[in-house]
Design an enzyme around this catalytic site. Structure first.
Site, short mmCIF file in Angstrom:
data_model
loop_
_atom_site.label_atom_id
_atom_site.label_comp_id
_atom_site.label_asym_id
_atom_site.label_seq_id
_atom_site.Cartn_x
_atom_site.Cartn_y
_atom_site.Cartn_z
N HIS A 1 14.30 -5.03 33.89
CA HIS A 1 14.29 -5.36 35.32
C HIS A 1 15.68 -5.16 35.92
O HIS A 1 15.83 -4.59 37.01
CB HIS A 1 13.88 -6.82 35.54
CG HIS A 1 12.47 -7.14 35.18
ND1 HIS A 1 12.15 -8.18 34.35
CD2 HIS A 1 11.29 -6.58 35.56
CE1 HIS A 1 10.84 -8.25 34.22
NE2 HIS A 1 10.29 -7.28 34.94
N LYS B 1 -2.25 -15.59 37.65
CA LYS B 1 -1.38 -15.47 36.48
C LYS B 1 -0.93 -16.84 36.02
O LYS B 1 -0.73 -17.75 36.82
CB LYS B 1 -0.13 -14.65 36.81
CG LYS B 1 -0.33 -13.16 36.76
CD LYS B 1 1.02 -12.47 36.85
CE LYS B 1 0.89 -11.00 36.56
NZ LYS B 1 2.19 -10.34 36.55
N ARG C 1 6.71 1.93 33.33
CA ARG C 1 7.03 2.13 31.92
C ARG C 1 6.15 3.21 31.30
O ARG C 1 6.61 3.98 30.48
CB ARG C 1 6.83 0.82 31.14
CG ARG C 1 7.75 -0.31 31.52
CD ARG C 1 7.44 -1.55 30.72
NE ARG C 1 6.03 -1.91 30.82
CZ ARG C 1 5.56 -2.97 31.48
NH1 ARG C 1 6.38 -3.78 32.09
NH2 ARG C 1 4.27 -3.23 31.53
N SER D 1 7.88 -8.28 30.13
CA SER D 1 8.17 -9.71 29.98
C SER D 1 7.17 -10.36 29.05
O SER D 1 7.51 -11.22 28.24
CB SER D 1 8.12 -10.41 31.34
OG SER D 1 9.15 -9.96 32.17
#
Length: 157
Positions: free
Chosen positions: A17, A41, A90, A126
């Site tokens: 990040h 979440k 990614r 993460s």
């Protein structure tokens, strides 16, 4: 002045990040890192804790501001007058989901999305960082020392 928003969960903020934030900061006049709250979440850290962590690790970046928001990203963009969102990618799998969100954001509010590829050596989510740490693995090379300390405090028995 060109202002952009870099939204995310940042639970926790990783070196990946930070790499994106630093690279965005070199391209744009002002970067607002927005810690988003998604009711679907489950977070390890509160929004306030995530904001605090981000402020700690970006304190040396003069053109970066950190805040939080909940609800739809496009509503936040309208309210704060952002026309550009930056998202890190990614993998191809990331792109598939991000493309749909980018198209939705543009359709709802005319907000453009700029994609930035992560650096190869920092290509870890993460979620993966949390899983590795929970299983006793060393993640010190993936997160800042202050973030690592907070992670240890959250995972201590």
């Amino acid at each position: 002045m060109t202002r952009v928003v870099y939204p995310g969960s940042f639970d926790p903020v990783t070196h990946g990040h930070l790499d994106i934030i630093r690279r965005i900061g070199a391209l744009y006049d002002q970067v607002v890192v927005s810690v988003m709250v998604n009711i679907n979440k489950k977070y390890r850290f509160t929004a306030e804790e995530r904001v605090d962590m981000l402020r700690e690790v970006t304190a040396d970046l003069d053109n970066v501001r950190v805040e939080s928001s909940d609800g739809l990203l496009v509503d936040y963009c309208r309210r704060e007058k952002f026309t550009v969102v930056v998202r890190g990618l990614r993998t191809i799998r990331d792109f598939e989901g991000e493309l749909q969100m980018a198209q939705m954001n543009y359709g709802l509010a005319g907000v453009e999305t700029v994609f930035m590829m992560t650096s190869e050596q920092l290509n870890f989510s993460s979620t993966l960082v949390k899983e590795v740490m929970d299983l006793g693995g060393d993640v010190s090379h993936l997160i800042a020392p202050s973030v690592l300390n907070r992670m240890k405090a959250k995972t201590a028995p």
